[in-house]
Design a protein around this motif. Structure first.
Motif, PDB file in Angstrom:
ATOM      1  N   SER A  65       0.865  -1.175   0.000  1.00  0.00           N
ATOM      2  CA  SER A  65       0.000   0.000   0.000  1.00  0.00           C
ATOM      3  C   SER A  65       0.901   1.223   0.000  1.00  0.00           C
ATOM      4  O   SER A  65       1.803   1.326   0.823  1.00  0.00           O
ATOM      5  CB  SER A  65      -0.908   0.026   1.234  1.00  0.00           C
ATOM      6  OG  SER A  65      -1.702   1.198   1.224  1.00  0.00           O
ATOM      7  N   THR A  66       0.646   2.158  -0.913  1.00  0.00           N
ATOM      8  CA  THR A  66       1.486   3.357  -0.975  1.00  0.00           C
ATOM      9  C   THR A  66       1.127   4.338   0.134  1.00  0.00           C
ATOM     10  O   THR A  66       1.912   5.191   0.481  1.00  0.00           O
ATOM     11  CB  THR A  66       1.341   4.015  -2.366  1.00  0.00           C
ATOM     12  OG1 THR A  66       1.711   3.064  -3.361  1.00  0.00           O
ATOM     13  CG2 THR A  66       2.228   5.247  -2.527  1.00  0.00           C
ATOM     14  N   HIS A  81       4.647  -1.331   1.725  1.00  0.00           N
ATOM     15  CA  HIS A  81       5.400  -1.359   0.480  1.00  0.00           C
ATOM     16  C   HIS A  81       4.573  -0.632  -0.572  1.00  0.00           C
ATOM     17  O   HIS A  81       3.438  -1.021  -0.849  1.00  0.00           O
ATOM     18  CB  HIS A  81       5.645  -2.797   0.019  1.00  0.00           C
ATOM     19  CG  HIS A  81       6.657  -3.520   0.844  1.00  0.00           C
ATOM     20  ND1 HIS A  81       6.645  -4.881   1.030  1.00  0.00           N
ATOM     21  CD2 HIS A  81       7.736  -3.061   1.529  1.00  0.00           C
ATOM     22  CE1 HIS A  81       7.670  -5.232   1.787  1.00  0.00           C
ATOM     23  NE2 HIS A  81       8.342  -4.150   2.108  1.00  0.00           N
ATOM     24  N   GLY A  82       5.131   0.426  -1.155  1.00  0.00           N
ATOM     25  CA  GLY A  82       4.398   1.180  -2.165  1.00  0.00           C
ATOM     26  C   GLY A  82       4.141   0.338  -3.407  1.00  0.00           C
ATOM     27  O   GLY A  82       4.843  -0.647  -3.669  1.00  0.00           O
ATOM     28  N   ILE A  83       3.135   0.751  -4.164  1.00  0.00           N
ATOM     29  CA  ILE A  83       2.833   0.078  -5.433  1.00  0.00           C
ATOM     30  C   ILE A  83       4.093   0.036  -6.281  1.00  0.00           C
ATOM     31  O   ILE A  83       4.818   1.028  -6.374  1.00  0.00           O
ATOM     32  CB  ILE A  83       1.736   0.859  -6.190  1.00  0.00           C
ATOM     33  CG1 ILE A  83       0.432   0.849  -5.402  1.00  0.00           C
ATOM     34  CG2 ILE A  83       1.527   0.281  -7.596  1.00  0.00           C
ATOM     35  CD1 ILE A  83      -0.586   1.855  -5.932  1.00  0.00           C
ATOM     36  N   THR A  84       4.362  -1.100  -6.895  1.00  0.00           N
ATOM     37  CA  THR A  84       5.522  -1.203  -7.783  1.00  0.00           C
ATOM     38  C   THR A  84       5.124  -1.878  -9.082  1.00  0.00           C
ATOM     39  O   THR A  84       4.163  -2.645  -9.128  1.00  0.00           O
ATOM     40  CB  THR A  84       6.677  -1.971  -7.124  1.00  0.00           C
ATOM     41  OG1 THR A  84       7.788  -1.978  -8.031  1.00  0.00           O
ATOM     42  CG2 THR A  84       6.284  -3.408  -6.797  1.00  0.00           C
TER      43      THR A  84
END
Lengths: 313, 409
Positions: A65-66, A81-84
């Motif tokens: 989740s960003t 963990h941000g969107i990748t």
């Protein structure tokens, strides 16, 4: 203790009892169960990917989740963990998960050849095992707050069914009226595909993570005479799939688990003869006869089953 | 150029028979190139690509409970479809399977063994997904399994003319529904009321597959007042909740629905109950400049990096820290097709080497979604879709107005 922490404790106990030291989950229902996070709903099942990592011993969680909007406070920003869009980043993050390199048994809730290879690389000594069954087994019996959430979702679905039944137009117009009423009543996210065909309607929704739903026939029989009435009455602790088959009417029928969406058990004329109902399970009970279709959401109790979906419509 | 692109693609007409034939031929050719004896597909959009059995717009748990499975054999004239509604499709139909439960997965394994024959024993089989139940009961345990992801990515990348027609139709219909929603956006209205109008109007437009919980996100005017993020930048799109909108609220809108299995992607910025302020309008004009520069740079043969550089240069005067005019957790451009976001991706965290190494090619579909932010004022973000042609691009979708912002003359 908040509901999601109660759920997480149950899941952790079940995973630990089977020797799993890490869970790598990709299915949103499992992730919602463990984290309580509210994330944007999308239709359809996604390909398997690592969205949530749980260290079973420490209960440390990393979540994709960003932003922290919708994420409970027990998961800190530094555990998001941000969107990748990068496979390399996915690998680096998994590999950086504390203690995962020494894991002996990693549970996953779906599988693809690519993800299996990636997990074997970050946890080279671990056996990679399906853990969806462990989580779903845990989810079968509901906590009291879960039952309340399901009951509230049923009321939303009932508003949709009432609007569709009352609409004088075509099937398409009645469906449109149903989904409009459902959104106004509190859910813009269907559980199953909404149905309005001839004199039959069936609506279900996901509201605050939980499903509710029901199906009706216009001008149908009173509740005691509906096609699934005997099946509902048979939903008592200790009843087996075989017992339900004895209670089922001629025609199509299905008894299946319901909670954070569709859940086991699945009991019909082909599957689930060995399944056994327990108190605090919630099931969707549906049956079709030549005359009528009906479906309700039913709580298995120590005494008579409690129907969580409104009698009307 | 600073007008919403419009019109040209309205002549695209869907020919369902041609759509199926061309996709199936591409799939067969790619399987041969990848050395596959068979493909076994469970992911809904993949099943739709192979068979035209369309995905159902329901919760993931329902979709996966008894999802249809497609099997494509090399050199066979049509695919096998296990479960799903095979009425009117060019498929060999097989009984439904419940791949999420062990008993159902065992049935699936038996059906696959029968269909695949000797391929199940050592043949090269591409598969996109297995459920836990399939792993527990040992489905395809004697086959030489490989990931189907690369095969599917290759066939999806360049769209046929009928795939463009589907995306165009999805976009036109989503846009028509949104026109009604915007009329309902008045001070005091709730998010749930806008969602209700949208979902009803979508169905009236002939779309029964809403693919994402529609987003009407009120944006904090300062990033520091919004949710915290891993990027230190904007949080969008977050989950919905049910906010009540007040006059002057800045709303970022995003929606996606399917037409014949192909996704739309609608993005606009709205202001509630009043015209934009001059500062808000300036954000829009910066956004238009980035779009114009991007349109100019989009030609077959251009690298992803060249398009990103052109977009960045167009806003450079407003970016003292050299930031790029799109959200760092997303991209300047993503593709769209059977998935709402698929290749090509331009300007992602795949990094500059990736963007420099990949080029635009005819048949790719691009969703441009730059975002401008002026902290304290807020920002502007909209989306437009184009398809790369042999010598440039054509717009997909219906030229939805940018109201209440004004395009300078």
């Amino acid at each position: 203790m908040s509901l999601h922490l109660q759920r997480r404790a149950r899941a952790v106990d079940a995973l630990a009892s089977t020797g799993i030291d890490f869970l790598v989950a990709g299915r949103q229902d499992h992730i919602n169960y463990i984290t309580g996070a509210h994330q944007l709903w999308t239709a359809g099942a996604r390909p398997f990917g690592p969205v949530c990592t749980l260290n079973v011993a420490t209960e440390e969680i990393f979540l994709l989740s960003t932003w922290d909007e919708g994420v409970p406070e027990d998961i800190d920003l530094d555990h998001l963990h941000g969107i990748t869009w990068s496979g390399a980043v996915i690998y680096q993050r998994l590999a950086a998960t504390p203690d995962i390199a020494a894991a002996q048994r990693v549970g996953i809730d779906a599988w693809s050849p690519g993800m299996a290879g990636l997990l074997s690389a970050v946890a080279p000594n671990a056996e990679i095992v399906p853990a969806d069954d462990i989580l779903l087994e845990t989810r079968r019996t509901k906590l009291p707050s879960e039952v309340d959430a399901i009951r509230a979702a049923c009321a939303v679905a009932a508003a949709a069914a009432a609007a569709a039944l009352a609409h004088p137009g075509s099937d398409a117009q009645r469906l449109a009226a149903g989904v409009e009423a459902m959104a106004l009543a509190g859910s813009s996210t269907p559980a199953a595909e909404p149905q309005a065909e001839g004199n039959i309607v069936d609506f279900s929704c996901i509201r605050s993570h939980y499903e509710g739903g029901l199906g009706r026939t216009a001008n149908g029989a009173p509740p005691d005479a509906r096609p699934h009435a005997a099946l509902i009455a048979a939903c008592v602790p200790g009843a087996t799939g075989h017992d339900l088959r004895q209670a089922a009417p001629d025609g199509d029928w299905l008894v299946r688990g319901l909670g954070m969406g569709f859940e086991p058990p699945v009991i019909n004329s082909r599957y689930g003869a060995h399944e056994t109902l327990e108190a605090n399970m919630v099931v969707s009970v549906s049956a079709t006869t030549a005359a009528e279709y009906a479906r309700d959401t039913v709580l298995v109790t120590e005494s008579t089953p409690e129907i969580l979906s409104p009698e009307e419509p | 150029m600073s007008k919403p692109p419009t019109g040209i693609a309205a002549e695209l007409e869907l020919d369902v028979g041609r759509l199926r034939r061309e996709r199936y031929a591409k799939l067969q050719a790619q399987m041969a190139a990848d050395g596959l004896d068979a493909l076994v597909l469970l992911h809904g959009p993949h099943v739709a690509y192979a068979t035209d059995c369309l995905p159902i717009a329901a919760d993931a748990t329902h979709v996966s409970a008894n999802r249809p499975v497609a099997v494509v054999l090399a050199d066979q004239s049509q695919p096998c479809l296990l479960g799903g509604d095979s009425d009117g499709l060019d498929v060999d139909p097989y009984p439904a399977v419940w791949s999420d439960i062990d008993e159902g997965a065992a049935d699936l394994g038996a059906q696959l063994d029968a269909i695949l024959g000797r391929i199940a024993h050592g043949g090269r089989v591409g598969i996109d997904l297995m459920t836990g139940a399939m792993r527990r009961v040992g489905v395809l345990s004697a086959a030489d399994i490989t990931d189907a992801a690369n095969t599917m990515a290759a066939v999806k990348l360049h769209k046929t003319v009928d795939e463009l027609a589907c995306i165009h139709q999805a976009q036109v219909r989503t846009s028509a529904a949104m026109a009604t929603v915007q009329e309902a956006l008045v001070p005091g209205v709730r998010r749930s009321e806008l969602a209700a109008v949208f979902l009803r109007r979508l169905r009236e437009e002939g779309i029964d597959a809403n693919m994402i919980d529609v987003i009407f996100q009120p944006m904090a005017r300062r990033m520091a007042d919004g949710p915290r993020t891993t990027t230190g930048h904007l949080a969008f799109p977050t989950w919905s909740g049910d906010p009540v909108y007040a006059e002057g609220d800045l709303i970022w809108v995003d929606a996606g629905s399917d037409y014949h299995g192909y996704a739309s992607d609608f993005g606009r910025t709205w202001v509630v109950g009043r015209p934009p302020t001059p500062a808000e309008q300036r954000c829009f004009e910066r956004w238009l400049a980035v779009m114009d520069a991007s349109y100019e740079a989009i030609v077959p043969g251009a690298t992803f990096a060249e398009v990103c550089a052109a977009a960045t240069a167009a806003d450079a005067a407003h970016q003292p820290h050299g930031e790029r005019p799109w959200m760092p957790h997303f991209y300047l451009v993503h593709g769209v097709g059977i998935e709402s976001a698929e290749m090509p991706f331009l300007g992602t965290d795949n990094g500059p080497d990736f963007d420099a190494a990949n080029i635009l090619e005819p048949g790719m579909v691009l969703v441009l979604e730059p975002a401008i932010w002026d902290d304290g004022t807020g920002g502007y973000r909209s989306e437009e879709i184009v398809a790369i042609t042999d010598d440039g691009w054509i717009p997909l979708g219906g030229g939805h107005p940018y109201d209440p912002f004004e395009v300078p003359t």
